[in-house]
Design an enzyme around this catalytic site. Structure first.
Site, PDB file in Angstrom:
ATOM      1  N   ARG A  16      99.846  14.062  -7.217  1.00 61.14           N
ATOM      2  CA  ARG A  16      99.123  13.554  -8.392  1.00 61.14           C
ATOM      3  C   ARG A  16      98.008  12.572  -8.045  1.00 61.14           C
ATOM      4  NH1 ARG A  16     102.923  11.179 -12.559  1.00 61.14           N
ATOM      5  NH2 ARG A  16     104.623  11.255 -11.047  1.00 61.14           N
ATOM      6  N   ASN A 390      62.736 -26.720   8.454  1.00 62.40           N
ATOM      7  CA  ASN A 390      62.379 -26.097   7.182  1.00 62.40           C
ATOM      8  C   ASN A 390      61.739 -24.746   7.495  1.00 62.40           C
ATOM      9  OD1 ASN A 390      61.201 -25.383   4.661  1.00 62.40           O
ATOM     10  ND2 ASN A 390      61.427 -27.538   4.056  1.00 62.40           N
TER      11      ASN A 390
END
Ligand code: UD1
Ligand code: MG
Length: 470
Positions: A16, A390
Protein backbone atom coordinates in the site's frame (compact mmCIF):
# COMPACT_ATOMS: atom_id res chain seq x y z
CA UNK A 1 16.43 -11.21 34.61
CA UNK A 2 16.99 -13.38 31.52
CA UNK A 3 18.72 -11.89 28.48
CA UNK A 4 16.46 -10.25 25.90
CA UNK A 5 16.74 -11.34 22.27
CA UNK A 6 14.90 -9.02 19.91
CA UNK A 7 13.30 -10.22 16.69
CA UNK A 8 12.17 -7.49 14.28
CA UNK A 9 9.78 -8.57 11.53
CA UNK A 10 10.57 -6.65 8.38
CA UNK A 11 9.97 -9.03 5.51
CA UNK A 12 6.66 -7.62 4.29
CA UNK A 13 6.33 -5.79 1.02
CA UNK A 14 4.30 -2.79 2.03
CA UNK A 15 2.17 -2.92 -1.10
CA UNK A 16 0.00 0.00 0.00
CA UNK A 17 3.00 2.35 0.10
CA UNK A 18 3.05 2.00 -3.72
CA UNK A 19 6.77 2.61 -3.62
CA UNK A 20 9.95 0.96 -4.87
CA UNK A 21 11.48 1.63 -1.45
CA UNK A 22 10.95 -1.23 1.06
CA UNK A 23 8.35 -0.05 3.58
CA UNK A 24 10.57 -0.16 6.68
CA UNK A 25 13.06 2.15 4.98
CA UNK A 26 10.58 4.97 4.50
CA UNK A 27 11.44 7.89 6.69
CA UNK A 28 9.81 9.42 9.71
CA UNK A 29 11.47 12.41 11.34
CA UNK A 30 14.29 12.01 8.82
CA UNK A 31 15.08 8.44 9.90
CA UNK A 32 13.95 5.09 8.51
CA UNK A 33 11.04 3.44 10.32
CA UNK A 34 13.32 0.49 11.04
CA UNK A 35 15.91 2.84 12.53
CA UNK A 36 13.33 4.04 15.08
CA UNK A 37 12.43 0.46 15.99
CA UNK A 38 16.07 -0.58 16.31
CA UNK A 39 16.71 2.46 18.52
CA UNK A 40 13.79 1.59 20.81
CA UNK A 41 15.14 -1.97 21.07
CA UNK A 42 18.68 -0.74 21.69
CA UNK A 43 17.40 0.96 24.83
CA UNK A 44 16.93 -2.52 26.33
CA UNK A 45 20.57 -3.44 25.63
CA UNK A 46 19.43 -6.72 24.06
CA UNK A 47 21.73 -9.72 23.84
CA UNK A 48 20.74 -10.39 20.23
CA UNK A 49 19.04 -8.37 17.56
CA UNK A 50 17.69 -10.36 14.64
CA UNK A 51 15.94 -8.69 11.72
CA UNK A 52 13.76 -10.88 9.52
CA UNK A 53 14.03 -9.70 5.92
CA UNK A 54 12.25 -10.73 2.73
CA UNK A 55 11.23 -8.04 0.29
CA UNK A 56 14.28 -5.92 -0.52
CA UNK A 57 16.26 -8.18 1.82
CA UNK A 58 19.69 -6.94 0.85
CA UNK A 59 18.77 -3.29 1.18
CA UNK A 60 16.82 -3.76 4.41
CA UNK A 61 19.49 -6.00 5.95
CA UNK A 62 22.29 -3.60 5.12
CA UNK A 63 20.33 -0.68 6.50
CA UNK A 64 19.46 -2.57 9.68
CA UNK A 65 23.09 -3.39 10.35
CA UNK A 66 23.97 0.25 9.82
CA UNK A 67 21.29 1.50 12.24
CA UNK A 68 22.36 -1.02 14.86
CA UNK A 69 26.08 -0.41 14.57
CA UNK A 70 25.52 3.34 14.93
CA UNK A 71 24.04 2.45 18.33
CA UNK A 72 26.86 0.07 19.21
CA UNK A 73 24.69 -2.97 18.63
CA UNK A 74 25.37 -6.09 16.58
CA UNK A 75 22.58 -7.11 14.23
CA UNK A 76 21.93 -10.39 12.49
CA UNK A 77 19.55 -10.82 9.59
CA UNK A 78 17.64 -13.88 8.49
CA UNK A 79 15.92 -14.24 5.16
CA UNK A 80 12.28 -15.28 5.12
CA UNK A 81 11.54 -16.50 1.62
CA UNK A 82 8.69 -16.89 0.82
CA UNK A 83 6.70 -15.01 3.46
CA UNK A 84 4.29 -17.50 4.94
CA UNK A 85 3.07 -15.38 7.84
CA UNK A 86 4.24 -13.77 11.05
CA UNK A 87 4.70 -17.09 12.86
CA UNK A 88 6.84 -18.30 9.99
CA UNK A 89 8.84 -15.07 10.19
CA UNK A 90 9.74 -15.59 13.85
CA UNK A 91 10.51 -19.24 13.11
CA UNK A 92 13.33 -18.10 10.82
CA UNK A 93 14.95 -16.21 13.68
CA UNK A 94 14.62 -18.84 16.39
CA UNK A 95 17.66 -20.96 15.43
CA UNK A 96 19.77 -17.92 16.38
CA UNK A 97 18.23 -17.62 19.83
CA UNK A 98 19.64 -19.69 22.73
CA UNK A 99 17.09 -21.39 24.98
CA UNK A 100 17.83 -19.25 28.02
CA UNK A 101 16.65 -15.88 26.66
CA UNK A 102 13.42 -13.97 26.22
CA UNK A 103 12.23 -13.44 22.69
CA UNK A 104 10.78 -9.96 22.15
CA UNK A 105 8.96 -9.64 18.83
CA UNK A 106 8.76 -6.20 17.21
CA UNK A 107 7.37 -4.88 13.96
CA UNK A 108 9.71 -3.01 11.67
CA UNK A 109 6.92 -0.70 10.59
CA UNK A 110 5.74 0.52 14.01
CA UNK A 111 8.14 3.41 14.62
CA UNK A 112 6.89 5.23 17.71
CA UNK A 113 7.21 2.36 20.14
CA UNK A 114 9.17 3.43 23.22
CA UNK A 115 11.83 1.56 25.13
CA UNK A 116 9.87 1.91 28.39
CA UNK A 117 6.91 0.07 26.84
CA UNK A 118 9.15 -2.75 25.64
CA UNK A 119 10.72 -2.91 29.07
CA UNK A 120 7.29 -3.26 30.65
CA UNK A 121 6.39 -6.04 28.19
CA UNK A 122 9.57 -7.94 29.04
CA UNK A 123 8.74 -7.51 32.72
CA UNK A 124 5.22 -8.82 32.15
CA UNK A 125 6.78 -11.91 30.58
CA UNK A 126 8.91 -12.33 33.69
CA UNK A 127 10.99 -15.00 32.00
CA UNK A 128 8.17 -17.54 32.18
CA UNK A 129 4.94 -16.22 30.67
CA UNK A 130 3.70 -15.05 27.32
CA UNK A 131 3.21 -11.30 27.37
CA UNK A 132 1.17 -9.45 24.74
CA UNK A 133 0.90 -5.74 24.16
CA UNK A 134 -2.74 -4.93 23.52
CA UNK A 135 -4.72 -1.79 22.93
CA UNK A 136 -8.36 -0.84 23.12
CA UNK A 137 -9.24 0.72 19.78
CA UNK A 138 -12.30 2.71 18.77
CA UNK A 139 -12.04 1.07 15.36
CA UNK A 140 -10.42 -2.37 15.70
CA UNK A 141 -11.02 -3.34 12.04
CA UNK A 142 -8.20 -5.39 10.56
CA UNK A 143 -6.51 -6.27 13.83
CA UNK A 144 -6.34 -9.54 15.71
CA UNK A 145 -8.86 -9.50 18.59
CA UNK A 146 -7.98 -10.53 22.13
CA UNK A 147 -10.19 -13.34 23.43
CA UNK A 148 -10.63 -13.46 27.19
CA UNK A 149 -12.34 -15.84 29.58
CA UNK A 150 -15.17 -14.48 31.71
CA UNK A 151 -12.64 -14.04 34.54
CA UNK A 152 -10.54 -11.84 32.22
CA UNK A 153 -7.75 -14.37 31.55
CA UNK A 154 -6.43 -14.16 27.98
CA UNK A 155 -7.42 -17.23 26.02
CA UNK A 156 -6.32 -16.48 22.48
CA UNK A 157 -6.18 -14.12 19.53
CA UNK A 158 -8.45 -14.36 16.53
CA UNK A 159 -7.51 -12.61 13.31
CA UNK A 160 -10.04 -10.29 11.67
CA UNK A 161 -10.50 -12.61 8.71
CA UNK A 162 -11.17 -15.62 10.93
CA UNK A 163 -13.35 -13.83 13.47
CA UNK A 164 -17.06 -14.31 13.97
CA UNK A 165 -19.49 -11.39 14.03
CA UNK A 166 -19.40 -11.41 17.82
CA UNK A 167 -15.62 -11.55 17.96
CA UNK A 168 -15.34 -8.63 15.55
CA UNK A 169 -17.13 -6.50 18.10
CA UNK A 170 -14.22 -6.94 20.53
CA UNK A 171 -12.24 -3.69 20.66
CA UNK A 172 -9.15 -4.96 22.46
CA UNK A 173 -6.61 -5.80 19.77
CA UNK A 174 -3.17 -7.36 19.53
CA UNK A 175 -0.65 -4.65 18.64
CA UNK A 176 1.97 -6.95 17.12
CA UNK A 177 4.35 -6.90 20.12
CA UNK A 178 4.92 -9.96 22.28
CA UNK A 179 7.52 -11.42 24.60
CA UNK A 180 8.02 -15.04 25.66
CA UNK A 181 10.86 -17.34 26.70
CA UNK A 182 12.76 -18.56 23.62
CA UNK A 183 12.40 -22.14 24.81
CA UNK A 184 8.60 -21.95 24.91
CA UNK A 185 8.37 -19.94 21.70
CA UNK A 186 10.32 -22.67 19.92
CA UNK A 187 7.89 -25.29 21.12
CA UNK A 188 4.77 -23.29 20.17
CA UNK A 189 6.03 -22.27 16.75
CA UNK A 190 6.89 -25.87 15.88
CA UNK A 191 3.19 -26.67 16.36
CA UNK A 192 1.71 -23.89 14.21
CA UNK A 193 -0.51 -24.76 11.29
CA UNK A 194 -1.76 -22.64 8.45
CA UNK A 195 -5.35 -23.84 8.56
CA UNK A 196 -6.97 -20.44 8.58
CA UNK A 197 -8.64 -17.90 6.32
CA UNK A 198 -5.31 -16.58 4.97
CA UNK A 199 -3.43 -19.90 4.76
CA UNK A 200 -0.64 -18.33 6.85
CA UNK A 201 1.34 -19.37 9.89
CA UNK A 202 0.01 -16.89 12.42
CA UNK A 203 2.29 -15.84 15.24
CA UNK A 204 -0.87 -15.00 17.14
CA UNK A 205 -1.76 -18.69 17.37
CA UNK A 206 0.96 -19.11 20.00
CA UNK A 207 -1.45 -17.61 22.52
CA UNK A 208 -3.88 -20.52 22.28
CA UNK A 209 -0.97 -22.97 22.35
CA UNK A 210 0.49 -21.34 25.45
CA UNK A 211 -2.81 -21.45 27.28
CA UNK A 212 -3.23 -25.09 26.22
CA UNK A 213 0.21 -25.81 27.73
CA UNK A 214 -0.86 -24.19 30.98
CA UNK A 215 1.37 -21.14 30.44
CA UNK A 216 -0.29 -17.87 31.41
CA UNK A 217 -0.73 -15.23 28.72
CA UNK A 218 -0.53 -11.77 30.22
CA UNK A 219 -1.89 -8.75 28.34
CA UNK A 220 -0.29 -5.38 28.88
CA UNK A 221 -2.79 -2.75 27.74
CA UNK A 222 -1.26 0.39 26.29
CA UNK A 223 -3.22 3.67 26.40
CA UNK A 224 -0.90 5.59 24.11
CA UNK A 225 -2.06 4.26 20.76
CA UNK A 226 0.42 6.10 18.47
CA UNK A 227 3.19 3.97 19.97
CA UNK A 228 1.64 0.90 18.38
CA UNK A 229 0.31 2.43 15.18
CA UNK A 230 1.86 0.86 12.10
CA UNK A 231 2.66 2.43 8.78
CA UNK A 232 0.99 0.84 5.78
CA UNK A 233 0.29 3.80 3.52
CA UNK A 234 1.57 7.30 2.79
CA UNK A 235 -1.42 8.69 4.70
CA UNK A 236 -0.51 6.72 7.82
CA UNK A 237 3.12 7.71 7.43
CA UNK A 238 2.22 11.40 7.31
CA UNK A 239 -0.18 11.04 10.23
CA UNK A 240 2.48 9.44 12.41
CA UNK A 241 5.03 12.02 11.25
CA UNK A 242 2.82 14.75 12.72
CA UNK A 243 2.39 12.83 15.97
CA UNK A 244 6.15 12.38 16.17
CA UNK A 245 6.87 16.04 15.44
CA UNK A 246 4.32 17.22 17.96
CA UNK A 247 5.98 15.02 20.59
CA UNK A 248 9.41 16.45 19.75
CA UNK A 249 7.99 19.95 19.86
CA UNK A 250 6.35 19.36 23.23
CA UNK A 251 9.57 17.95 24.69
CA UNK A 252 11.49 21.05 23.53
CA UNK A 253 8.83 23.40 24.88
CA UNK A 254 8.98 21.61 28.22
CA UNK A 255 12.68 22.47 28.25
CA UNK A 256 11.75 26.11 27.72
CA UNK A 257 12.16 26.46 23.97
CA UNK A 258 9.55 28.88 22.59
CA UNK A 259 8.04 27.57 19.39
CA UNK A 260 5.71 29.94 17.58
CA UNK A 261 3.60 26.98 16.50
CA UNK A 262 4.39 23.38 17.46
CA UNK A 263 2.29 22.22 14.51
CA UNK A 264 4.59 23.99 12.06
CA UNK A 265 7.94 22.64 13.15
CA UNK A 266 10.04 19.72 11.93
CA UNK A 267 13.05 18.06 13.48
CA UNK A 268 14.71 15.42 11.34
CA UNK A 269 17.63 14.69 13.60
CA UNK A 270 18.82 16.01 16.92
CA UNK A 271 18.05 19.55 18.00
CA UNK A 272 19.74 20.80 21.14
CA UNK A 273 18.68 24.21 22.46
CA UNK A 274 19.97 26.44 25.23
CA UNK A 275 17.71 28.59 27.37
CA UNK A 276 15.46 31.24 25.83
CA UNK A 277 15.65 30.02 22.28
CA UNK A 278 12.83 31.17 20.01
CA UNK A 279 11.87 29.41 16.81
CA UNK A 280 9.33 30.90 14.43
CA UNK A 281 7.03 28.89 12.15
CA UNK A 282 7.96 26.46 9.39
CA UNK A 283 11.54 25.76 10.32
CA UNK A 284 13.10 22.41 9.44
CA UNK A 285 16.14 21.02 11.27
CA UNK A 286 18.24 18.18 9.88
CA UNK A 287 21.05 16.22 11.49
CA UNK A 288 22.56 17.62 14.65
CA UNK A 289 21.80 21.27 15.26
CA UNK A 290 22.79 23.14 18.40
CA UNK A 291 21.24 26.52 19.17
CA UNK A 292 22.81 28.65 21.87
CA UNK A 293 21.10 30.54 24.63
CA UNK A 294 18.84 33.37 23.56
CA UNK A 295 19.26 32.74 19.82
CA UNK A 296 16.29 33.38 17.56
CA UNK A 297 15.40 31.53 14.39
CA UNK A 298 13.08 33.34 11.98
CA UNK A 299 10.29 31.78 9.96
CA UNK A 300 10.97 29.36 7.13
CA UNK A 301 14.58 28.52 7.87
CA UNK A 302 16.10 25.17 6.91
CA UNK A 303 19.08 24.36 9.12
CA UNK A 304 21.25 21.26 8.92
CA UNK A 305 24.36 20.18 10.82
CA UNK A 306 25.12 23.49 12.47
CA UNK A 307 25.98 25.18 15.71
CA UNK A 308 24.36 28.56 16.24
CA UNK A 309 25.93 30.75 18.90
CA UNK A 310 24.22 32.43 21.84
CA UNK A 311 22.16 35.47 20.99
CA UNK A 312 22.51 34.96 17.24
CA UNK A 313 19.58 35.92 15.04
CA UNK A 314 18.82 33.89 11.96
CA UNK A 315 16.37 35.91 9.90
CA UNK A 316 13.60 34.29 7.81
CA UNK A 317 14.25 32.11 4.76
CA UNK A 318 17.84 31.33 5.63
CA UNK A 319 19.28 28.04 4.43
CA UNK A 320 22.12 26.63 6.50
CA UNK A 321 23.52 23.29 5.39
CA UNK A 322 26.63 22.02 7.11
CA UNK A 323 26.43 18.62 5.36
CA UNK A 324 27.69 16.91 8.51
CA UNK A 325 28.22 18.05 12.08
CA UNK A 326 31.85 18.31 13.09
CA UNK A 327 34.35 20.85 14.30
CA UNK A 328 35.93 20.88 10.87
CA UNK A 329 32.88 20.57 8.62
CA UNK A 330 29.40 21.71 9.55
CA UNK A 331 28.44 25.35 9.88
CA UNK A 332 29.19 27.52 12.87
CA UNK A 333 27.53 30.81 13.57
CA UNK A 334 29.15 32.93 16.28
CA UNK A 335 27.47 34.57 19.22
CA UNK A 336 25.26 37.55 18.40
CA UNK A 337 25.79 37.09 14.67
CA UNK A 338 23.01 38.22 12.32
CA UNK A 339 22.25 36.01 9.34
CA UNK A 340 19.71 36.48 6.58
CA UNK A 341 17.02 36.97 5.48
CA UNK A 342 17.66 34.80 2.41
CA UNK A 343 21.23 33.87 3.30
CA UNK A 344 22.91 30.61 2.43
CA UNK A 345 25.60 29.08 4.62
CA UNK A 346 27.25 25.99 3.18
CA UNK A 347 29.66 23.40 4.61
CA UNK A 348 32.65 24.88 6.36
CA UNK A 349 31.11 28.32 6.87
CA UNK A 350 32.48 29.44 10.22
CA UNK A 351 31.21 32.83 11.30
CA UNK A 352 32.81 34.56 14.27
CA UNK A 353 30.94 36.52 16.89
CA UNK A 354 28.87 39.48 15.71
CA UNK A 355 29.34 38.66 12.05
CA UNK A 356 26.61 39.98 9.75
CA UNK A 357 25.58 37.98 6.69
CA UNK A 358 22.79 39.66 4.78
CA UNK A 359 20.36 38.84 2.02
CA UNK A 360 21.48 36.74 -0.93
CA UNK A 361 24.93 36.16 0.50
CA UNK A 362 26.45 32.69 0.08
CA UNK A 363 29.31 31.51 2.28
CA UNK A 364 31.15 28.24 1.73
CA UNK A 365 34.26 26.84 3.42
CA UNK A 366 35.17 30.27 4.73
CA UNK A 367 36.07 31.68 8.10
CA UNK A 368 34.90 35.16 9.06
CA UNK A 369 36.53 36.97 11.96
CA UNK A 370 34.64 38.83 14.66
CA UNK A 371 32.47 41.66 13.38
CA UNK A 372 33.05 40.97 9.67
CA UNK A 373 30.14 41.94 7.43
CA UNK A 374 28.88 40.85 4.04
CA UNK A 375 25.46 42.35 3.88
CA UNK A 376 24.21 42.06 0.31
CA UNK A 377 24.38 39.83 -2.76
CA UNK A 378 27.85 38.35 -2.35
CA UNK A 379 29.85 35.12 -2.50
CA UNK A 380 32.61 34.08 -0.13
CA UNK A 381 34.10 30.69 -1.01
CA UNK A 382 37.38 29.25 0.31
CA UNK A 383 38.17 32.53 2.02
CA UNK A 384 39.73 33.58 5.29
CA UNK A 385 38.20 36.87 6.29
CA UNK A 386 39.68 38.93 9.10
CA UNK A 387 37.97 40.86 11.86
CA UNK A 388 35.83 43.87 11.00
CA UNK A 389 36.16 43.33 7.24
CA UNK A 390 33.41 44.96 5.23
CA UNK A 391 32.67 43.00 2.08
CA UNK A 392 30.70 45.00 -0.46
CA UNK A 393 27.51 44.20 -2.30
CA UNK A 394 27.93 42.08 -5.39
CA UNK A 395 31.52 41.08 -4.62
CA UNK A 396 32.72 37.55 -5.12
CA UNK A 397 35.73 35.38 -4.57
CA UNK A 398 36.66 33.72 -7.86
CA UNK A 399 37.87 30.62 -6.06
CA UNK A 400 37.71 28.11 -8.89
CA UNK A 401 39.91 28.24 -11.99
CA UNK A 402 37.98 25.49 -13.72
CA UNK A 403 40.22 22.79 -12.30
CA UNK A 404 41.30 23.72 -8.77
CA UNK A 405 39.98 25.73 -5.85
CA UNK A 406 42.17 28.45 -4.38
CA UNK A 407 42.00 30.49 -1.19
CA UNK A 408 41.39 34.16 -0.77
CA UNK A 409 42.80 35.81 2.32
CA UNK A 410 41.23 39.09 3.38
CA UNK A 411 43.08 40.45 6.38
CA UNK A 412 41.57 42.47 9.21
CA UNK A 413 39.85 45.79 8.54
CA UNK A 414 39.84 45.41 4.76
CA UNK A 415 37.05 47.27 2.98
CA UNK A 416 36.00 45.62 -0.28
CA UNK A 417 33.82 47.90 -2.41
CA UNK A 418 30.82 46.79 -4.41
CA UNK A 419 31.00 44.43 -7.36
CA UNK A 420 34.59 43.31 -6.90
CA UNK A 421 36.07 40.07 -8.16
CA UNK A 422 38.87 38.68 -6.00
CA UNK A 423 40.70 36.18 -8.19
CA UNK A 424 42.20 33.50 -5.93
CA UNK A 425 44.81 32.76 -4.81
CA UNK A 426 45.15 36.30 -3.56
CA UNK A 427 45.75 38.12 -0.28
CA UNK A 428 44.40 41.54 0.60
CA UNK A 429 46.72 43.04 3.21
CA UNK A 430 45.27 44.39 6.44
CA UNK A 431 43.35 47.61 6.05
CA UNK A 432 43.33 47.53 2.23
CA UNK A 433 40.53 49.48 0.57
CA UNK A 434 39.38 48.01 -2.74
CA UNK A 435 37.64 50.37 -5.14
CA UNK A 436 34.22 49.27 -6.37
CA UNK A 437 34.19 47.25 -9.56
CA UNK A 438 37.81 46.11 -9.20
CA UNK A 439 39.06 42.77 -10.40
CA UNK A 440 41.89 41.98 -8.01
CA UNK A 441 44.45 39.47 -9.27
CA UNK A 442 47.52 40.50 -7.26
CA UNK A 443 48.16 40.69 -3.51
CA UNK A 444 47.59 44.16 -2.10
CA UNK A 445 49.94 45.89 0.36
CA UNK A 446 48.47 46.61 3.80
CA UNK A 447 46.83 49.99 4.15
CA UNK A 448 46.71 50.68 0.40
CA UNK A 449 43.90 51.66 -1.95
CA UNK A 450 43.61 49.10 -4.72
CA UNK A 451 41.72 50.01 -7.86
CA UNK A 452 41.70 47.64 -10.80
CA UNK A 453 39.17 48.69 -13.39
CA UNK A 454 38.94 50.72 -16.61
CA UNK A 455 39.50 54.41 -15.96
CA UNK A 456 36.53 56.73 -16.36
CA UNK A 457 36.90 58.99 -19.40
CA UNK A 458 34.80 61.92 -20.58
CA UNK A 459 34.17 62.81 -24.22
CA UNK A 460 32.69 66.30 -24.28
CA UNK A 461 29.64 67.27 -26.38
CA UNK A 462 28.83 63.68 -27.21
CA UNK A 463 26.21 63.33 -29.95
CA UNK A 464 23.94 60.40 -29.42
CA UNK A 465 22.94 58.37 -32.48
CA UNK A 466 19.62 59.47 -33.95
CA UNK A 467 16.98 57.03 -35.18
CA UNK A 468 16.78 56.87 -38.98
CA UNK A 469 13.43 57.62 -40.65
CA UNK A 470 12.10 54.61 -42.61
C1 UD1 B 1 -0.64 -8.78 12.62
C2 UD1 B 1 -1.26 -9.69 13.66
C3 UD1 B 1 -2.54 -9.05 14.18
C4 UD1 B 1 -2.22 -7.70 14.76
C5 UD1 B 1 -1.51 -6.83 13.74
C6 UD1 B 1 -1.02 -5.59 14.38
C7 UD1 B 1 -0.66 -11.91 12.94
C8 UD1 B 1 -1.12 -13.16 12.30
N1 UD1 B 1 -1.55 -10.95 13.05
O1 UD1 B 1 -1.55 -8.73 11.55
O2 UD1 B 1 -3.10 -9.88 15.17
O3 UD1 B 1 -3.41 -7.07 15.20
O4 UD1 B 1 -0.37 -7.51 13.19
O5 UD1 B 1 -0.47 -4.73 13.43
O6 UD1 B 1 0.50 -11.82 13.35
N2 UD1 B 1 5.78 -10.04 8.23
C9 UD1 B 1 6.87 -10.78 7.91
N3 UD1 B 1 6.72 -11.99 7.29
C10 UD1 B 1 5.50 -12.48 6.99
C11 UD1 B 1 4.36 -11.71 7.30
C12 UD1 B 1 4.53 -10.51 7.93
O7 UD1 B 1 8.00 -10.39 8.20
O8 UD1 B 1 5.43 -13.57 6.43
C13 UD1 B 1 5.95 -8.78 8.91
C14 UD1 B 1 5.41 -7.61 8.15
O9 UD1 B 1 6.40 -7.03 7.33
C15 UD1 B 1 5.00 -6.66 9.26
C16 UD1 B 1 4.62 -7.59 10.39
O10 UD1 B 1 5.23 -8.82 10.10
O11 UD1 B 1 6.08 -5.87 9.70
C17 UD1 B 1 3.11 -7.75 10.54
O12 UD1 B 1 2.61 -8.30 9.37
P1 UD1 B 1 1.22 -7.89 8.77
O13 UD1 B 1 1.00 -8.58 7.50
O14 UD1 B 1 1.09 -6.41 8.79
O15 UD1 B 1 0.26 -8.52 9.87
P2 UD1 B 1 -1.25 -8.13 10.08
O16 UD1 B 1 -2.05 -8.88 9.13
O17 UD1 B 1 -1.40 -6.67 10.13
MG1 MG C 1 -0.12 -4.96 9.57
Amino acid sequence: MAAVDVVVMAAGKGTRMKSAVPKVLHRLGGRALLDHVVAAAAGLAPRRLVVVTGHGAEQVGGAARGFASALGLACETVLQQPQLGTGHAVQQALPLLPDDGICLVLNGDVPLIETATLQALVQACAGERLALLTCDMADPTGYGRILRETDGAVRGIVEQKDASEDQRRITEVYTGFMAAPNRLMRSWLSRLTNHNAQGEYYLTDVVGLAVGDGVAARALVIQDQPQVDGVNSPVQLATLERVYQLRRAQALMEQGVRLADPARFDVRGELVCGADVEIDVNCVFHGRVEIGEGARIGANCVIAHARIGAGAVIHPFTHIDGEKFAETAGVQVGAHALVGPFARLRPGAVLGDEVHIGNFVEVKNSTLGQGAKANHLAYLGDATVGERVNYGAGSITANYDGANKHRTVIEADVHVGSNCVLVAPVTLGAGTTVGGGSTITKDTPPGSLAVARGKQVHIPNWQRPVKKKP
